[in-house]
Design a protein around this motif. Structure first.
Motif, PDB file in Angstrom:
ATOM      1  N   ILE A  58     -21.786 -29.151  10.314  1.00 37.85           N
ATOM      2  CA  ILE A  58     -21.755 -30.549  10.716  1.00 37.85           C
ATOM      3  C   ILE A  58     -22.984 -31.252  10.136  1.00 37.85           C
ATOM      4  CG2 ILE A  58     -21.684 -32.158  12.669  1.00 37.85           C
ATOM      5  CD1 ILE A  58     -20.636 -29.852  14.380  1.00 37.85           C
ATOM      6  N   TYR A  59     -22.780 -32.429   9.570  1.00 40.25           N
ATOM      7  CA  TYR A  59     -23.877 -33.206   8.988  1.00 40.25           C
ATOM      8  C   TYR A  59     -23.921 -34.573   9.653  1.00 40.25           C
ATOM      9  CZ  TYR A  59     -26.566 -35.979   5.645  1.00 40.25           C
ATOM     10  OH  TYR A  59     -27.488 -36.807   5.063  1.00 40.25           O
ATOM     11  N   LYS A  60     -25.094 -34.915  10.218  1.00 48.05           N
ATOM     12  CA  LYS A  60     -25.256 -36.217  10.857  1.00 48.05           C
ATOM     13  C   LYS A  60     -25.464 -37.262   9.765  1.00 48.05           C
ATOM     14  CE  LYS A  60     -27.828 -36.370  14.506  1.00 48.05           C
ATOM     15  NZ  LYS A  60     -29.057 -36.416  15.327  1.00 48.05           N
TER      16      LYS A  60
ATOM     17  N   ILE B  65     -20.134 -35.987   9.962  1.00 48.69           N
ATOM     18  CA  ILE B  65     -18.986 -35.420   9.258  1.00 48.69           C
ATOM     19  C   ILE B  65     -19.108 -33.904   9.282  1.00 48.69           C
ATOM     20  CG2 ILE B  65     -18.577 -37.409   7.778  1.00 48.69           C
ATOM     21  CD1 ILE B  65     -20.110 -35.982   5.569  1.00 48.69           C
ATOM     22  N   ALA B  66     -17.976 -33.225   9.175  1.00 51.49           N
ATOM     23  CA  ALA B  66     -17.966 -31.766   9.210  1.00 51.49           C
ATOM     24  C   ALA B  66     -16.918 -31.241   8.255  1.00 51.49           C
ATOM     25  CB  ALA B  66     -17.695 -31.267  10.636  1.00 51.49           C
ATOM     26  N   GLY B  67     -17.050 -30.009   7.893  1.00 56.22           N
ATOM     27  CA  GLY B  67     -16.067 -29.356   7.038  1.00 56.22           C
ATOM     28  C   GLY B  67     -16.188 -27.855   7.185  1.00 56.22           C
TER      29      GLY B  67
ATOM     30  N   ALA C 177     -11.606 -30.999   7.196  1.00 54.37           N
ATOM     31  CA  ALA C 177     -12.664 -32.010   7.163  1.00 54.37           C
ATOM     32  C   ALA C 177     -12.571 -32.808   8.454  1.00 54.37           C
ATOM     33  CB  ALA C 177     -12.511 -32.918   5.947  1.00 54.37           C
ATOM     34  N   GLU C 178     -13.717 -33.215   8.977  1.00 48.56           N
ATOM     35  CA  GLU C 178     -13.741 -33.816  10.303  1.00 48.56           C
ATOM     36  C   GLU C 178     -14.758 -34.951  10.348  1.00 48.56           C
ATOM     37  OE1 GLU C 178     -13.198 -31.803  14.722  1.00 48.56           O
ATOM     38  OE2 GLU C 178     -13.940 -30.643  13.026  1.00 48.56           O
ATOM     39  N   VAL C 179     -14.456 -35.965  11.167  1.00 49.34           N
ATOM     40  CA  VAL C 179     -15.357 -37.088  11.385  1.00 49.34           C
ATOM     41  C   VAL C 179     -15.565 -37.253  12.890  1.00 49.34           C
ATOM     42  CG1 VAL C 179     -15.730 -39.563  11.108  1.00 49.34           C
ATOM     43  CG2 VAL C 179     -14.597 -38.275   9.297  1.00 49.34           C
ATOM     44  N   PHE C 180     -16.845 -37.367  13.303  1.00 47.45           N
ATOM     45  CA  PHE C 180     -17.201 -37.653  14.689  1.00 47.45           C
ATOM     46  C   PHE C 180     -17.923 -38.994  14.728  1.00 47.45           C
ATOM     47  CE2 PHE C 180     -17.526 -33.130  13.877  1.00 47.45           C
ATOM     48  CZ  PHE C 180     -16.802 -32.544  14.902  1.00 47.45           C
ATOM     49  N   THR C 181     -17.533 -39.855  15.628  1.00 47.01           N
ATOM     50  CA  THR C 181     -18.234 -41.114  15.777  1.00 47.01           C
ATOM     51  C   THR C 181     -18.246 -41.501  17.247  1.00 47.01           C
ATOM     52  OG1 THR C 181     -18.330 -43.433  15.074  1.00 47.01           O
ATOM     53  CG2 THR C 181     -16.148 -42.492  15.392  1.00 47.01           C
ATOM     54  N   GLY C 182     -19.298 -42.196  17.640  1.00 45.18           N
ATOM     55  CA  GLY C 182     -19.405 -42.582  19.044  1.00 45.18           C
ATOM     56  C   GLY C 182     -20.387 -43.706  19.248  1.00 45.18           C
ATOM     57  N   LYS C 183     -20.280 -44.329  20.420  1.00 38.56           N
ATOM     58  CA  LYS C 183     -21.182 -45.418  20.806  1.00 38.56           C
ATOM     59  C   LYS C 183     -21.441 -45.339  22.297  1.00 38.56           C
ATOM     60  CE  LYS C 183     -21.810 -50.440  20.785  1.00 38.56           C
ATOM     61  NZ  LYS C 183     -23.216 -50.316  20.302  1.00 38.56           N
TER      62      LYS C 183
ATOM     63  N   LEU D 155     -11.698 -37.283  14.398  1.00 40.40           N
ATOM     64  CA  LEU D 155     -10.548 -37.169  13.514  1.00 40.40           C
ATOM     65  C   LEU D 155     -10.719 -35.925  12.654  1.00 40.40           C
ATOM     66  CD1 LEU D 155      -7.934 -38.287  12.188  1.00 40.40           C
ATOM     67  CD2 LEU D 155      -9.432 -39.536  10.595  1.00 40.40           C
ATOM     68  N   ARG D 156      -9.702 -35.070  12.631  1.00 43.35           N
ATOM     69  CA  ARG D 156      -9.759 -33.824  11.856  1.00 43.35           C
ATOM     70  C   ARG D 156      -8.514 -33.699  10.988  1.00 43.35           C
ATOM     71  NH1 ARG D 156     -11.841 -27.936  13.538  1.00 43.35           N
ATOM     72  NH2 ARG D 156     -10.512 -26.611  12.263  1.00 43.35           N
TER      73      ARG D 156
END
Length: 414
Positions: free
Chosen positions: A212-214, A225-227, A256-262, A275-276
């Motif tokens: 995982i990369y911030k 993002i992640a992979g 491949a994956e995306v993490f996002t938050g607020k 989302l993966r």
């Protein structure tokens, strides 16, 4: 009951988070910090599915062993029923060996073990290993007896039987009763399957390795993002066993994956979205060669090039932090898989295997989360831990088993 309707695959991954009790979904581990994880997943009894029309139905097979179902077994049965129909069409229409129902229920539990470590403050690497314990209970009951005597009486209504038709009459008079033992014999000796009945197995699932990369981090928002890769270490489906469950797909996956938050309300409420995308590589597998869209059994097997459909997983929901050690989260999830493709010399079988192979699932999950991290930082607890208790249920779908599952997730930092 063919394993197509019992095919259940539960992916278990150790969660990654930081030492911050209010760590968001996009956070990574600080450099040098490691995390160990254990997750126990238990399903309820899996006894129904959402079919191609998204309607829920029980795993219950009801089959009448009548002329239309039996005449295509081989040339001998085809000739027998052809002659029977010529002698007396009513005898052909009413002929039956009986009627049987088969009820199936599957239960799966998974123990997942994972390890993650912070390579830098922005990069976290991890791997997870699931171990499955599964069993399927298959119950077969006879609901209607044969009508051989009635068939014989209808044949005897014709007083001018030819020599060939008299042979058909003699065969009818000597037909055996289709008891459970005969059905078992047909499945094992004719179709060459292993004996049907209750089934259970334990074993390793597919191992996942990733990072995982911030990517972006603000005061109250962020994106990561992640992979990674999913290795085919799990037990594959056995084409010679009707009631088994696979513990893996049997091929390598790339994701491949995306993490996002607020965070809002002074970081009391987190809104997260994940989302993966998963690409499933093709592989060669030995499969049964189906001959009919309706009848699941087939006598022969062959090698197919199988390309399982790619997958999309989307989840989002809020997490509310009551205190610095307790929170409650709710999540809506969507899982979609495109249709699979098969290549072999068996053109019709390729189409039958691909038929209704796309799927869609909608689920809701609730989670109670507890942490000792802040207590550990205040030297009031012996070690930093995160504990989550989750309940998840599938609320809709298409071509997918319907089930609920319950999870206990434990993470510790060192």
């Amino acid at each position: 009951m063919h394993n197509y309707v019992l095919h259940i695959i539960l992916m278990v991954m150790a969660c990654i988070s930081t030492l911050d009790i209010k760590a968001a979904s996009y956070d990574t581990l600080p450099k040098g910090v490691r995390i160990g994880g254990y997750r126990h997943v238990l399903t309820d009894g899996i006894s129904s599915d959402y079919g191609s029309s998204s309607t829920e139905s029980k795993y219950a097979l009801k089959e009448s062993l009548d002329a239309k179902n039996l005449e295509s077994i081989n040339d001998a049965t085809k000739e027998y029923f052809k002659q029977l129909k010529n002698i007396n069409p009513a005898a052909y229409d009413s002929f039956t060996f009986g009627e049987y129902t088969a009820d199936a229920q599957g239960n799966v539990s998974v123990n997942g073990f994972g390890l993650g470590w912070g390579i830098t403050n922005k990069i976290t690497a991890y791997f997870s290993v699931p171990i499955y314990n599964a069993n399927v209970k298959l119950n077969i009951e006879r609901t209607k007896n044969n009508n051989h005597i009635d068939t014989l009486n209808k044949i005897d209504q014709n007083e001018n039987l030819t020599a060939e038709q008299r042979i058909i009459r003699d065969i009818t008079a000597q037909l055996p009763d289709a008891k459970k033992e005969l059905l078992q014999s047909i499945i094992v000796n004719y179709y060459q399957y292993k004996p049907i009945g209750n089934w259970e197995a334990q074993g390793l699932g597919d191992i996942e390795v990733g990072a995982i990369y911030k990517l972006i981090e603000g005061p109250d928002y962020g994106v990561a993002i992640a992979g990674g890769i999913v290795l085919p270490t799990g037990r594959e489906d056995d084409p010679d066993t009707l009631q088994d469950i696979s513990f893996g797909d049997g091929q390598t996956d790339l994701f491949a994956e995306v993490f996002t938050g607020k965070s809002i309300y002074k970081r009391k409420l987190d809104l997260d979205l994940n989302l993966r995308l998963t690409y499933q590589a093709s592989s060669e597998k030995r499969l049964r060669v189906p001959e009919s869209y309706e009848f699941p059994l087939s006598k022969h097997s062959d090698t197919f090039k199988e390309k399982l459909g790619n997958k999309v997983n989307l989840s989002f929901g809020p997490t509310y932090h009551f205190t610095n050690w307790a929170s409650l989260a709710s999540t809506y999830g969507l899982e979609m898989q495109s249709a699979s493709k098969y290549e072999s010399k068996n053109t019709k079988a390729n189409d039958i295997l691909a038929h209704n192979s796309s799927s869609e699932s909608h689920y809701i999950r609730l989670a109670a989360n507890f942490s000792t991290v802040s207590l550990y930082q205040l030297k009031k607890f012996v070690m930093p831990l995160n504990i989550s208790i989750r309940a998840q249920t599938k609320i809709a779908g298409r071509n997918t088993p319907k089930h609920s599952q319950y999870e206990l997730d434990l993470k510790f930092f060192f």
